[in-house]
Design a protein around this motif. Structure first.
Motif, mmCIF file in Angstrom:
data_model
loop_
_atom_site.group_PDB
_atom_site.id
_atom_site.type_symbol
_atom_site.label_atom_id
_atom_site.label_comp_id
_atom_site.label_asym_id
_atom_site.label_seq_id
_atom_site.Cartn_x
_atom_site.Cartn_y
_atom_site.Cartn_z
ATOM 1 N N ILE A 93 0.865 -1.189 0.000
ATOM 2 C CA ILE A 93 0.000 0.000 0.000
ATOM 3 C C ILE A 93 0.895 1.230 0.000
ATOM 4 C CG2 ILE A 93 -1.865 -1.171 1.241
ATOM 5 C CD1 ILE A 93 -1.022 0.361 3.753
ATOM 6 N N ALA A 94 0.305 2.362 -0.354
ATOM 7 C CA ALA A 94 1.029 3.645 -0.331
ATOM 8 C C ALA A 94 0.492 4.483 0.819
ATOM 9 C CB ALA A 94 0.856 4.400 -1.650
ATOM 10 N N VAL A 95 1.384 4.850 1.756
ATOM 11 C CA VAL A 95 0.988 5.663 2.906
ATOM 12 C C VAL A 95 2.005 6.773 3.099
ATOM 13 C CG1 VAL A 95 -0.220 3.785 4.077
ATOM 14 C CG2 VAL A 95 2.218 4.144 4.493
ATOM 15 N N VAL A 96 1.629 7.721 3.940
ATOM 16 C CA VAL A 96 2.531 8.823 4.288
ATOM 17 C C VAL A 96 3.179 8.507 5.622
ATOM 18 C CG1 VAL A 96 2.754 11.293 4.694
ATOM 19 C CG2 VAL A 96 1.048 10.441 3.100
ATOM 20 N N SER A 97 4.503 8.657 5.699
ATOM 21 C CA SER A 97 5.237 8.459 6.944
ATOM 22 C C SER A 97 5.926 9.759 7.326
ATOM 23 C CB SER A 97 6.286 7.351 6.781
ATOM 24 O OG SER A 97 5.670 6.111 6.514
ATOM 25 N N PRO A 98 5.900 10.119 8.622
ATOM 26 C CA PRO A 98 6.657 11.309 9.042
ATOM 27 C C PRO A 98 8.133 11.120 8.743
ATOM 28 C CG PRO A 98 5.159 10.569 10.765
ATOM 29 C CD PRO A 98 5.182 9.486 9.730
ATOM 30 N N PHE A 211 5.934 3.279 -0.254
ATOM 31 C CA PHE A 211 5.261 1.998 -0.418
ATOM 32 C C PHE A 211 5.583 1.143 0.805
ATOM 33 C CE2 PHE A 211 5.773 2.852 -5.143
ATOM 34 C CZ PHE A 211 4.465 3.247 -5.274
ATOM 35 N N VAL A 212 4.560 0.579 1.444
ATOM 36 C CA VAL A 212 4.736 -0.271 2.622
ATOM 37 C C VAL A 212 4.242 -1.672 2.267
ATOM 38 C CG1 VAL A 212 4.079 -0.655 5.013
ATOM 39 C CG2 VAL A 212 4.488 1.671 4.193
ATOM 40 N N SER A 213 5.043 -2.716 2.612
ATOM 41 C CA SER A 213 4.704 -4.089 2.222
ATOM 42 C C SER A 213 4.178 -4.889 3.405
ATOM 43 C CB SER A 213 5.945 -4.783 1.639
ATOM 44 O OG SER A 213 6.911 -4.975 2.646
#
Length: 669
Positions: A93-98, A211-213
């Motif tokens: 998925i695609a997320v926002v990380s600080p 991108f987070v797996s």
């Protein structure tokens, strides 16, 4: 029979195993990409088609890794649960990380930068930082990068968890929360839907899309990172960024845009229909009015009785008036005049001050039709006149002429002084606003210079380990050198902006004094040519510098600004399609000593200027390049600087031949 049944069972089990193997093989050859966003330009659906930056980027990664990308659209909370569930079919998925916090799952290199800000209702006070949230009810999207950022940190505000940023905006409208901290791309789409909500802070959290797996696919992230880096090195990543995030090309929700365009088209159609009806009504009214005027003029063409002769005493009094006094009937026949400037009324060069031709008969007709006194300003040559028309009895008009040349000159001077004063105040305000971002540039480039010096040593060390390593397609030492030159150019450009801003302030406050120092004129020429090398590289620039170099008392930076401006003007004056572009010399810069003056001469073979342009060339905000970005301040500021140096500027120019600008400084050495 038993053998036949056993054979069928064996065939069935083999088919199931083959199907499972094929399905497992298909899953290994595909990446299931979970998306949730409806925000352009990251990802959204238009007419049933998924599109956006993240989707196109993942599709290219799939091509490079040889895997098919399968899109699964779910809610954000479902995707968070799936990516932590080893049995889920969602791979990435695609997320926002600080930028200061890492997620526990495997994540890719940063994809695109973003930030989060505070949003409040209109009229609420500006939020300068986290301290201003004390005691407030703050809506936080559960699992979003804002939630990740504040987790484990002390919170002096009351947190209200929401599933979507839109839910937070709805609670804000209802008054159930005081502040919503939202990611900028989502908020930008929601603000038009919630007019009472506004942005009320600078960025509070900086983050980046990654991108987070899934836990089970951690090894896949290595392949994704390799493909992502390959896209960055090839420049294709930059093309995608420019396509979806480029200036003036930000993607929008197409369905919303289509609805707005439809509403606009309906509004324009209604407006056009109303305009047609109004035009028809006005046209009909004008026809009636024209018919009435024609009838009235036909009646007034009847002969009128001559007026009684004026007494000699009244005649002598009127003859003694210095202003012209003339009596006309409606046929423009002169019934009486004191013969002072009466000939102006029949002079073809006598016209209204706006340039419109003067017609005596028409003026008399208009005055009689209006049946009230009229006053207009007139001009003939360089003299100005005031003309008064006074309708009297028996369809007659008295015309008074008074010369107002002196009053007109005084009024023009007063208007010019007022305009220049207003421009000075405006210039000071603009200069103040430009100083702030310029200071940020200078401060930031200093940090980049320090970082480049530190990275240079690391680059040399890494190059020894990897001889084939390149930076932006260049050898590391060449790339570091180019970066250093670029940062120096940025620093010099920012300092030049700062100097120009100071000159703009000085133009608004010309009473400032300077302590001048001896300046080498040849050095001013050499520095200015270096700073304008990018503009002059396509032209043939020659110099004729006096040796030893003349010395003047002045400010080096200001003289650099003057010469840079003159060189840039010369470049703009030379058209590349002109004959002079193919000739040898385009621009010449010369220093000399003439008639007890030190001269700095800039000549070009450009388009030249006409006399009207030469008369206004140093006027503030006058420019012939308005359409191409000219501000009209260049030569105005230069003229101011030259006067402050007790020097003068002589400009000669001919259309199609070129321009010569000579600056003469007093000879002090």
């Amino acid at each position: 029979m038993k053998i036949f049944v056993n054979l069928l069972c064996a065939l069935g089990l083999f088919a199931l195993a083959l199907s499972a193997h094929a399905e497992d093989h298909q899953q290994k050859q595909s990446i299931v990409f979970g998306v949730h966003s409806k925000t352009a330009p990251l990802e959204w659906r238009n007419n049933g088609v998924d599109q956006g930056f993240n989707l196109e980027l993942m599709d290219r990664i799939g091509q490079l890794t040889g895997k098919r990308i399968v899109i699964r659209r779910k809610s954000f909370q479902q995707l968070l649960e799936d990516v932590h569930n080893r049995d889920s079919l969602i791979d990435v998925i695609a997320v926002v990380s600080p930028i200061t916090v890492d997620r526990t799952l495997s994540q890719s290199d940063p994809i695109y930068a973003t930030h989060a800000k505070a949003y409040t209702l209109q009229g609420k006070s500006f939020i300068n930082g986290w301290a201003d949230l004390a005691g407030k009810r703050v809506a936080i999207k559960k699992g979003a990068f804002v939630d990740v950022y504040i987790s484990g940190k002390q919170q002096n505000f009351k947190r209200v968890d929401v599933d979507l940023y839109e839910t937070g905006f709805q609670l804000l409208i209802k008054g159930e929360v005081d502040v919503v901290i939202a990611e900028t791309f989502v908020a930008r789409r929601l603000l038009p839907l919630y007019p009472p909500v506004r942005s009320s802070s600078d960025p509070l959290i900086y983050g980046a899309f990654n991108f987070v797996s899934n836990y089970k696919n951690a090894a896949m992230m290595t392949q994704i990172n390799d493909a992502l880096r390959q896209l960055k090195l090839s420049g294709e990543y930059d093309r995608l960024v420019n396509k979806w995030f480029g200036t003036g090309r930000e993607k929008v929700d197409l369905n919303s845009a289509q609805k707005k365009m439809l509403s606009l088209a309906i509004f324009v159609s209604l407006l056009s229909a109303i305009g047609m009806l109004l035009t028809g009504y006005i046209s009909l009214s004008l026809r009636k009015r024209s018919k009435a005027l024609k009838g009235e003029l036909a009646q007034r063409k009847k002969a009128e009785q001559a007026i009684s002769k004026l007494s000699k005493q009244f005649q002598s009094v009127l003859d003694g008036i210095p202003h012209g006094v003339t009596l006309f009937n409606q046929e423009a026949q002169c019934l009486w005049s004191n013969d002072n400037n009466n000939d102006l009324l029949s002079n073809p060069d006598f016209h209204y001050i706006d340039g419109q031709a003067f017609n005596l008969t028409q003026a008399l007709t208009d005055a009689l039709a209006a049946n009230k006194s009229q006053t207009t300003d007139m001009q003939i040559g360089n003299s100005y006149w005031q003309m008064q028309l006074h309708p009297i009895i028996d369809q007659q008009v008295v015309i008074l002429l008074e010369e107002t040349t002196e009053q007109h000159s005084l009024r023009q001077a007063n208007d010019e002084a007022s305009r220049l004063a207003s421009l000075g105040e405006l210039s000071a305000g603009v200069a103040h606003e430009i100083n702030n971002p310029t200071g940020i540039i200078i401060h930031s480039i200093a940090f980049i210079n320090d970082a480049l010096r530190d990275l240079s040593e690391a680059s040399n060390h890494y190059q020894k380990q990897n001889p084939f390593w390149t930076i932006a397609g260049l050898a590391p030492d060449v790339a570091i050198s180019e970066l250093d030159l670029s940062s120096q150019s940025i620093h010099e450009g920012a300092e030049r902006i700062s100097r120009i801003v100071n000159d703009l302030k000085r133009y608004a406050m010309p009473s400032l004094t300077h302590e001048y120092q001896p300046i080498c004129v040849n050095e001013v020429v050499e520095v200015s040519l270096r700073l304008t090398a990018n503009q002059t590289k396509i032209f043939n620039v020659s110099t004729d510098l006096l040796s030893p170099s003349p010395i003047v008392m002045g400010d080096a930076q200001q003289l650099h600004q003057v010469l840079i401006n003159l060189i840039q003007n010369a470049c703009h004056a030379i058209r590349q399609d002109a004959d002079c572009y193919e000739s040898g010399e385009h621009i010449n810069i010369k220093t000399s000593v003439e008639d007890e003056h030190i001269c700095l001469i800039v000549s070009d073979k450009g388009a030249g200027m006409d006399q009207a342009t030469l008369q206004r060339i140093t006027e503030p905000f006058f420019t012939t390049r308005r359409s191409s970005g000219g501000t009209g301040l260049g030569l105005s500021v230069c003229s101011r600087i030259i006067k402050e140096h007790k020097a003068d500027m002589q400009i000669t120019s001919r259309l199609g031949i070129g321009t010569v600008i000579k600056i003469r400084f007093p000879l002090t050495y």
